[in-house]
Design an enzyme around this catalytic site. Structure first.
Site, PDB file in Angstrom:
ATOM      1  N   THR A 225       0.686  -1.143  -0.426  1.00  0.00           N
ATOM      2  CA  THR A 225      -0.243  -0.751  -0.048  1.00  0.00           C
ATOM      3  C   THR A 225       0.765   1.616  -0.436  1.00  0.00           C
ATOM      4  OG1 THR A 225      -1.934   1.268   1.696  1.00  0.00           O
ATOM      5  CG2 THR A 225       0.074  -0.688   2.604  1.00  0.00           C
ATOM      6  N   ASP A 226       0.079   2.124  -0.151  1.00  0.00           N
ATOM      7  CA  ASP A 226       1.230   3.563  -0.708  1.00  0.00           C
ATOM      8  C   ASP A 226       0.822   4.499   0.928  1.00  0.00           C
ATOM      9  OD1 ASP A 226      -1.752   4.288  -0.055  1.00  0.00           O
ATOM     10  OD2 ASP A 226      -1.419   6.141  -1.738  1.00  0.00           O
ATOM     11  N   GLU A 227       0.494   3.746   1.930  1.00  0.00           N
ATOM     12  CA  GLU A 227      -0.228   3.717   3.207  1.00  0.00           C
ATOM     13  C   GLU A 227       1.406   3.991   4.001  1.00  0.00           C
ATOM     14  OE1 GLU A 227      -3.982   3.005   5.205  1.00  0.00           O
ATOM     15  OE2 GLU A 227      -4.642   3.076   3.219  1.00  0.00           O
TER      16      GLU A 227
ATOM     17  N   TYR B  53      -1.056  -0.580  11.068  1.00  0.00           N
ATOM     18  CA  TYR B  53      -1.578  -1.456   9.307  1.00  0.00           C
ATOM     19  C   TYR B  53      -0.425  -0.856   8.484  1.00  0.00           C
ATOM     20  CZ  TYR B  53      -2.965  -1.562   4.735  1.00  0.00           C
ATOM     21  OH  TYR B  53      -3.225  -2.227   3.376  1.00  0.00           O
TER      22      TYR B  53
ATOM     23  N   LYS C  40       2.696  -3.134   7.265  1.00  0.00           N
ATOM     24  CA  LYS C  40       2.857  -3.429   6.241  1.00  0.00           C
ATOM     25  C   LYS C  40       4.343  -3.300   5.709  1.00  0.00           C
ATOM     26  CE  LYS C  40       0.548  -4.974   3.188  1.00  0.00           C
ATOM     27  NZ  LYS C  40       0.385  -6.240   2.345  1.00  0.00           N
TER      28      LYS C  40
HETATM   29  P1  NAD Z   1      -9.284  -7.736   1.936  1.00  0.00           P
HETATM   30  O1  NAD Z   1      -9.185  -7.480   3.568  1.00  0.00           O
HETATM   31  O2  NAD Z   1     -10.130  -7.519   1.032  1.00  0.00           O
HETATM   32  O3  NAD Z   1      -8.496  -9.622   1.825  1.00  0.00           O
HETATM   33  C1  NAD Z   1      -8.037 -10.102   2.613  1.00  0.00           C
HETATM   34  C2  NAD Z   1      -7.803 -11.441   2.083  1.00  0.00           C
HETATM   35  O4  NAD Z   1      -7.119 -11.731   2.635  1.00  0.00           O
HETATM   36  C3  NAD Z   1      -8.745 -11.996   2.735  1.00  0.00           C
HETATM   37  O5  NAD Z   1      -9.238 -13.578   1.638  1.00  0.00           O
HETATM   38  C4  NAD Z   1      -8.876 -13.090   4.218  1.00  0.00           C
HETATM   39  O6  NAD Z   1      -9.742 -14.010   4.115  1.00  0.00           O
HETATM   40  C5  NAD Z   1      -7.428 -12.701   3.773  1.00  0.00           C
HETATM   41  N1  NAD Z   1      -6.508 -13.908   4.929  1.00  0.00           N
HETATM   42  C6  NAD Z   1      -6.246 -13.031   6.059  1.00  0.00           C
HETATM   43  N2  NAD Z   1      -5.995 -12.960   7.025  1.00  0.00           N
HETATM   44  C7  NAD Z   1      -5.040 -14.518   6.358  1.00  0.00           C
HETATM   45  C8  NAD Z   1      -4.308 -15.431   6.406  1.00  0.00           C
HETATM   46  N3  NAD Z   1      -3.599 -15.137   8.104  1.00  0.00           N
HETATM   47  N4  NAD Z   1      -4.070 -16.588   6.396  1.00  0.00           N
HETATM   48  C9  NAD Z   1      -4.859 -16.763   4.711  1.00  0.00           C
HETATM   49  N5  NAD Z   1      -5.551 -15.567   4.320  1.00  0.00           N
HETATM   50  C10 NAD Z   1      -5.802 -14.501   5.040  1.00  0.00           C
HETATM   51  O7  NAD Z   1      -8.251  -7.264   1.479  1.00  0.00           O
HETATM   52  P2  NAD Z   1      -8.064  -6.281  -0.312  1.00  0.00           P
HETATM   53  O8  NAD Z   1      -8.398  -4.759  -0.096  1.00  0.00           O
HETATM   54  O9  NAD Z   1      -8.263  -6.802  -0.905  1.00  0.00           O
HETATM   55  O10 NAD Z   1      -6.244  -5.676  -0.012  1.00  0.00           O
HETATM   56  C11 NAD Z   1      -5.254  -7.202  -0.314  1.00  0.00           C
HETATM   57  C12 NAD Z   1      -3.674  -6.511  -0.334  1.00  0.00           C
HETATM   58  O11 NAD Z   1      -3.369  -5.345  -0.991  1.00  0.00           O
HETATM   59  C13 NAD Z   1      -3.383  -6.527   1.348  1.00  0.00           C
HETATM   60  O12 NAD Z   1      -2.360  -6.533   1.176  1.00  0.00           O
HETATM   61  C14 NAD Z   1      -3.516  -4.665   1.127  1.00  0.00           C
HETATM   62  O13 NAD Z   1      -2.368  -4.383   2.153  1.00  0.00           O
HETATM   63  C15 NAD Z   1      -3.110  -4.301  -0.275  1.00  0.00           C
HETATM   64  N6  NAD Z   1      -3.579  -3.276  -0.631  1.00  0.00           N
HETATM   65  C16 NAD Z   1      -5.082  -2.789  -0.571  1.00  0.00           C
HETATM   66  C17 NAD Z   1      -5.756  -1.368  -1.023  1.00  0.00           C
HETATM   67  C18 NAD Z   1      -7.300  -1.070  -0.803  1.00  0.00           C
HETATM   68  O14 NAD Z   1      -7.526  -0.089  -0.921  1.00  0.00           O
HETATM   69  N7  NAD Z   1      -8.109  -2.034  -0.173  1.00  0.00           N
HETATM   70  C19 NAD Z   1      -4.743  -1.020  -1.164  1.00  0.00           C
HETATM   71  C20 NAD Z   1      -3.898  -0.826  -1.677  1.00  0.00           C
HETATM   72  C21 NAD Z   1      -3.085  -2.445  -1.331  1.00  0.00           C
HETATM   73  P1  TYD Z   2     -10.767   3.619   4.373  1.00  0.00           P
HETATM   74  O1  TYD Z   2     -12.102   3.447   3.317  1.00  0.00           O
HETATM   75  O2  TYD Z   2     -10.968   3.128   5.655  1.00  0.00           O
HETATM   76  O3  TYD Z   2      -9.300   3.515   3.246  1.00  0.00           O
HETATM   77  P2  TYD Z   2      -7.927   3.852   4.023  1.00  0.00           P
HETATM   78  O4  TYD Z   2      -8.025   4.227   6.003  1.00  0.00           O
HETATM   79  O5  TYD Z   2      -7.151   3.085   4.326  1.00  0.00           O
HETATM   80  O6  TYD Z   2      -7.468   5.463   3.560  1.00  0.00           O
HETATM   81  O7  TYD Z   2     -11.251   4.997   4.582  1.00  0.00           O
HETATM   82  C1  TYD Z   2     -11.104   6.056   3.808  1.00  0.00           C
HETATM   83  C2  TYD Z   2     -11.246   7.601   4.288  1.00  0.00           C
HETATM   84  O8  TYD Z   2     -12.744   8.063   4.420  1.00  0.00           O
HETATM   85  C3  TYD Z   2     -10.174   7.978   5.012  1.00  0.00           C
HETATM   86  O9  TYD Z   2      -9.345   9.271   5.260  1.00  0.00           O
HETATM   87  C4  TYD Z   2     -11.163   7.683   6.397  1.00  0.00           C
HETATM   88  C5  TYD Z   2     -12.638   7.961   5.748  1.00  0.00           C
HETATM   89  N1  TYD Z   2     -13.329   7.381   6.721  1.00  0.00           N
HETATM   90  C6  TYD Z   2     -14.652   7.996   6.899  1.00  0.00           C
HETATM   91  O10 TYD Z   2     -14.330   9.375   7.051  1.00  0.00           O
HETATM   92  N2  TYD Z   2     -15.735   7.424   7.527  1.00  0.00           N
HETATM   93  C7  TYD Z   2     -16.042   6.097   7.618  1.00  0.00           C
HETATM   94  O11 TYD Z   2     -16.683   5.659   8.572  1.00  0.00           O
HETATM   95  C8  TYD Z   2     -14.859   5.463   6.626  1.00  0.00           C
HETATM   96  C9  TYD Z   2     -14.689   4.083   7.147  1.00  0.00           C
HETATM   97  C10 TYD Z   2     -13.242   5.972   6.120  1.00  0.00           C
END
Ligand code: NAD
Ligand code: TYD
Length: 352
Positions: free
Chosen positions: A133-135, A158, A162
């Site tokens: 993630t970019d975070e 988080y 990461k």
């Molecule tokens: P998600 O929470 O939707 O899915 C995570 C998956 O991992 C789930 O299917 C869960 O069952 C599985 N999991 C959790 N713990 C596990 C374990 N111990 N063993 C095996 N499987 C396990 O997450 P997502 O949003 O699809 O993100 C996927 C990846 O991409 C993550 O690594 C996240 O850090 C990264 N990412 C997410 C975003 C975003 O905006 N969602 C952006 C950039 C990077």
């Molecule tokens: P989120 O979707 O949780 O992603 P991230 O924290 O990884 O960026 O949140 C996106 C933005 O929205 C973040 O600035 C927090 C804000 N947010 C709210 O204002 N209300 C909410 O109920 C949630 C879940 C997020």
């Protein structure tokens, strides 16, 4: 059948993983795709219903933290690649329970790396691709963007977990020669996203005329990318990226949370045939998230210039497809928000 590659996708039942698996199965009929997922609250095999009977797709329920189960994956499937997405992924949950993030995101990644090191050594025909993630880069002020060379400055449990996993992946490359690639992507949106994240949570609440909880003043900025474009970028980097390198992925779509929530109100109202913008009355400013990062923005120039990737949709198009999907699949939304979700919602929003 002889497969050209066998790829283990960890976390394939989650939001991004399920989109990635669907894309890989569609594009590469001669690859075997093994989905290794523990099926936590965020994992849902219903996300892959349309491909579950595909002959080159296999689901294995397992934990990335369990070295014996991971060892068994190698014995049974002999993978030549991992695309590692399994993680605890929600910042608010990391504030409530940091140790769960340290366990899954740090230890889990280390267990996988150790197994890959043992079975592959420095064999360059193999690949450990880490999805991040970019975070990890922290929080921006009004100007500037994150690039591959931005110094790490994670600020939530988080993002710290990461960041730690990214460092471990690079350490295994530098110390043992393990072939790796890393990508750091901005916020994703699209179908099948668990409604703890901003966009599906707001769509679900607008549908049910429930308050729309905006943290703080709503002025924090996020940079949004359609999940299918993220999956396409991962595919591009997996096949064309350089071993040992990092790629920043983003769609140059910055928007303040409050502006995004207003936009969602207007679009959902229109699509539901309500008076446009009437849902804005539901917007409720609530106590801010602890340590809330102000702004994220990715400069994806390296990925665009070196590998020719660009997003396929504008934010408007992606958002419209996304809302259409949630409204057409309201059963999915209602199902994943039954049961434990109510407890989660009470914990996060009950006293806010
Ligand atoms: P998600 O929470 O939707 O899915 C995570 C998956 O991992 C789930 O299917 C869960 O069952 C599985 N999991 C959790 N713990 C596990 C374990 N111990 N063993 C095996 N499987 C396990 O997450 P997502 O949003 O699809 O993100 C996927 C990846 O991409 C993550 O690594 C996240 O850090 C990264 N990412 C997410 C975003 C975003 O905006 N969602 C952006 C950039 C990077
Ligand atoms: P989120 O979707 O949780 O992603 P991230 O924290 O990884 O960026 O949140 C996106 C933005 O929205 C973040 O600035 C927090 C804000 N947010 C709210 O204002 N209300 C909410 O109920 C949630 C879940 C997020």
């Amino acid at each position: 059948m002889e497969y050209q590659r066998t790829i283990v996708v960890t976390g394939g039942a989650g939001f991004i993983g399920s989109h990635l698996i669907r894309l890989l199965l569609k594009k590469y009929a001669d690859y075997r795709i093994v989905n290794y997922d523990l099926l936590t609250y965020a994992g849902n095999l219903g996300n892959l219903k349309d491909v579950e009977n595909n002959s080159n797709y296999t689901f294995v329920k397992g934990d990335i933290c369990n070295a014996e189960e991971v060892e068994k994956l190698f014995t049974v499937y002999r993978p030549d690649s991992f695309i590692h997405l399994a993680a605890e992924s929600h910042v608010d949950r990391s504030i409530e329970d940091p140790l769960a993030f340290i366990e899954t995101n740090i230890k889990g990644t280390a267990v996988l790396l150790n197994a890959c090191r043992k079975h592959w050594g420095n064999d360059e025909s193999k690949l450990f691709y880490h999805v991040s993630t970019d975070e990890v880069f922290g929080s921006l002020g009004d100007d500037g963007m994150f690039t591959e060379t931005t110094a790490y400055d994670p600020r939530s449990p988080y993002s710290a977990s990461k960041a730690s996993s990214d460092h471990l992946v690079r350490a295994y490359h530098h110390t043992y020669g393990l072939p790796i690639k890393i990508s750091n992507c901005s916020n994703n949106y699209g179908s099948h996203q668990f409604p703890e994240k901003l966009i599906p949570l707001m769509i679900q609440n607008i549908r049910h005329n429930k308050p729309l909880p905006v943290y703080g003043k709503g002025i924090n900025v996020r940079d949004w990318l359609w999940v299918n474009d993220h999956a396409d970028a991962i595919d591009t980097i997996f096949h064309k990226g350089k071993v040992g390198e990092t790629y920043a992925i983003g769609g140059k779509n910055e928007i303040r949370n409050i502006d995004l929530v207003r936009k969602l109100c207007q679009l959902v109202d229109q699509k539901l045939g309500r008076e446009t913008g009437s849902s804005e009355e539901l917007i409720t400013f609530v106590t801010d998230r602890a340590g809330h990062d102000m702004r994220y923005a990715i400069d994806p120039q390296k990925l665009e210039d070196e590998l020719g990737w660009t997003p396929s949709v504008t934010f408007e198009e992606g958002l419209s497809h996304t809302i259409d999907w949630y409204l057409a699949n309201s059963d999915w939304l209602d199902e994943v928000t039954s049961g434990n979700y109510q407890e989660y919602y009470e914990l996060m929003y009950g006293s806010r």
